[in-house]
Design a protein around this motif. Structure first.
Motif, PDB file in Angstrom:
ATOM      1  N   ARG A 113       0.815  -1.234   0.000  1.00 54.68           N
ATOM      2  CA  ARG A 113       0.000   0.000   0.000  1.00 54.68           C
ATOM      3  C   ARG A 113       0.841   1.274   0.000  1.00 54.68           C
ATOM      4  O   ARG A 113       0.430   2.295   0.546  1.00 54.68           O
ATOM      5  N   LYS A 116      -0.772   3.655  -5.046  1.00 51.97           N
ATOM      6  CA  LYS A 116      -2.231   3.586  -5.137  1.00 51.97           C
ATOM      7  C   LYS A 116      -2.680   2.865  -6.412  1.00 51.97           C
ATOM      8  O   LYS A 116      -1.886   2.607  -7.310  1.00 51.97           O
ATOM      9  N   GLY A 283      -7.877   3.289   1.776  1.00 49.48           N
ATOM     10  CA  GLY A 283      -7.877   1.854   2.054  1.00 49.48           C
ATOM     11  C   GLY A 283      -9.148   1.343   2.694  1.00 49.48           C
ATOM     12  O   GLY A 283      -9.257   0.152   3.000  1.00 49.48           O
ATOM     13  N   ASN A 288     -11.361  -2.980  -0.622  1.00 42.97           N
ATOM     14  CA  ASN A 288      -9.900  -2.776  -0.651  1.00 42.97           C
ATOM     15  C   ASN A 288      -9.146  -3.998  -0.129  1.00 42.97           C
ATOM     16  O   ASN A 288      -8.184  -4.455  -0.752  1.00 42.97           O
TER      17      ASN A 288
END
Ligand code: BYC
Length: 326
Positions: A113, A116, A283, A288
């Motif tokens: 993460r 993006k 997130g 996600n």
């Protein structure tokens, strides 16, 4: 008298910067071997990597329907589309590699993460109508956003976008054709289409990014010719293009404020819930965790394939690392 001290490195850098500025100003392309400012290179790697990740993660929501497609014809179309998305990811990772990025490293950054991918792929696909609506709205938004990128100042990115946009055009049409068919079907099928439009409309508008006054990267990216239009300009273009298509389809877009401004010819739309975009980007969207968990599993479960292919390539290149020539 002593000769003035000249900082050769600074002079060279100024000349290179001038050459870069002139190339961008003349609307010519910057190529991988050209000198470029470090910020330009970083911005491109950021945007191209995010774009590549979006294509690869974007295979998941529609891929979920491959085993449940309602007919052989629909399955063949969907399979071709999902495979196209994989191809788009590959062209884009290749474009990022021309800037010195490493594909495996980019994938790791996605999974950790640190990079993006598009917010739109964090919503679930609940019925087959979602497949049609993704084609119509999501690929439609992608076309609006990506056609101008065919003129992006970085050559490998611009060239990758040409083929991608041709394929996106097929994607958009297959989605619209599917929805047309469903709208000519039973009341239940029409209700499925309307429900999917209700769920995907606002997230599709959010795909274009934050509003211009809250978009930290736009001004510099436009000055460098990486982006050709602002987020709001492209969002408006998408709305203007889509409203007449919704009318032909016979669906209602879920926005009571949607109205034609006779003076400008633009469709005005209601307020967008930017807190939702922020939440999903950070997130906390509906899907996600699932999207990233699957991408992680794909990387880990297939690591042996990469290892085997790398060992094979090394064996056949006389011990040199794969990709390195004599
Ligand atoms: N979702 O200053 P801004 C597809 C981030 S693939 C997530 O306006 P920028 C398809 C933005 O990255 C669709 N993040 O940024 C595939 C930035 O974060 P960082 C993907 C978003 O770059 C399969 C921050 O917010 N398309 O269509 O000037 C099946 C501030 O934003 C989003 C592309 O990637 C978002 N929606 O403009 C079907 C196209 N919006 O990096 C379809 C190429 C913004 O500073 N990319 N952020 O931490 C672009 O055109 C631009 O990067 C964007 C954002 C317009 C998306």
């Amino acid at each position: 008298m002593a000769a003035p001290v000249v900082d050769r490195a600074a002079v060279d850098e100024t000349a290179l910067q001038q050459q870069f500025d002139a190339t961008v100003a003349a609307d010519r392309r910057i190529e991988p071997r050209d000198w470029m400012p470090e910020g330009y290179r970083r911005t491109l790697v950021r945007q191209i990597a995010q774009h590549a990740h979006s294509e690869i993660i974007g295979m998941q929501p529609e891929g979920d329907w491959l085993l449940a497609a309602p007919s052989l014809r629909r399955k063949a179309i969907l399979l071709a589309k999902v495979q196209d998305e994989a191809g788009h990811g590959m062209y884009l990772y290749s474009a990022a590699e021309t800037l010195g990025a490493d594909r495996a490293d980019l994938t790791d950054k996605l999974i950790e993460r640190k990079q993006k991918y598009s917010s739109i792929f964090n919503y679930p696909t609940l019925t087959y109508a979602d497949v049609g609506v993704i084609g119509w709205l999501v690929d439609g938004a992608a076309i609006c956003n990506q056609v101008p990128l065919c003129r992006s100042s970085y050559g490998p990115y611009a060239r990758a976008m040409i083929r991608i946009c041709k394929e996106e055009s097929f994607h958009q049409r297959q989605g619209y054709e599917l929805l047309m068919t469903m709208m000519g079907g039973t009341p239940e099928q029409r209700a499925m289409v309307q429900d999917a439009v209700d769920r995907w409309w606002w997230p599709s508008l959010m795909m274009f990014g934050p509003p211009d006054d809250d978009s930290p990267n736009t001004a510099q990216s436009m000055a460098w010719g990486i982006k050709r239009h602002t987020n709001d300009e492209l969002r408006q273009r998408f709305v203007d293009m889509t409203v007449p298509q919704a009318q032909v389809l016979g669906v209602t877009l879920p926005d009571p404020d949607l109205a034609l401004d006779e003076e400008t010819g633009h469709w005005r739309y209601g307020p967008i819930d930017w807190s939702e975009l922020k939440r999903v980007i950070s997130g906390d969207g509906p899907m996600n965790a699932v999207r990233i968990a699957r991408r992680r599993a794909a990387r880990d479960d297939n690591a042996w394939v990469v290892e085997a292919a790398t060992a094979y390539a090394r064996k056949h290149s006389g011990g040199r690392p794969a990709g390195e020539h004599a």
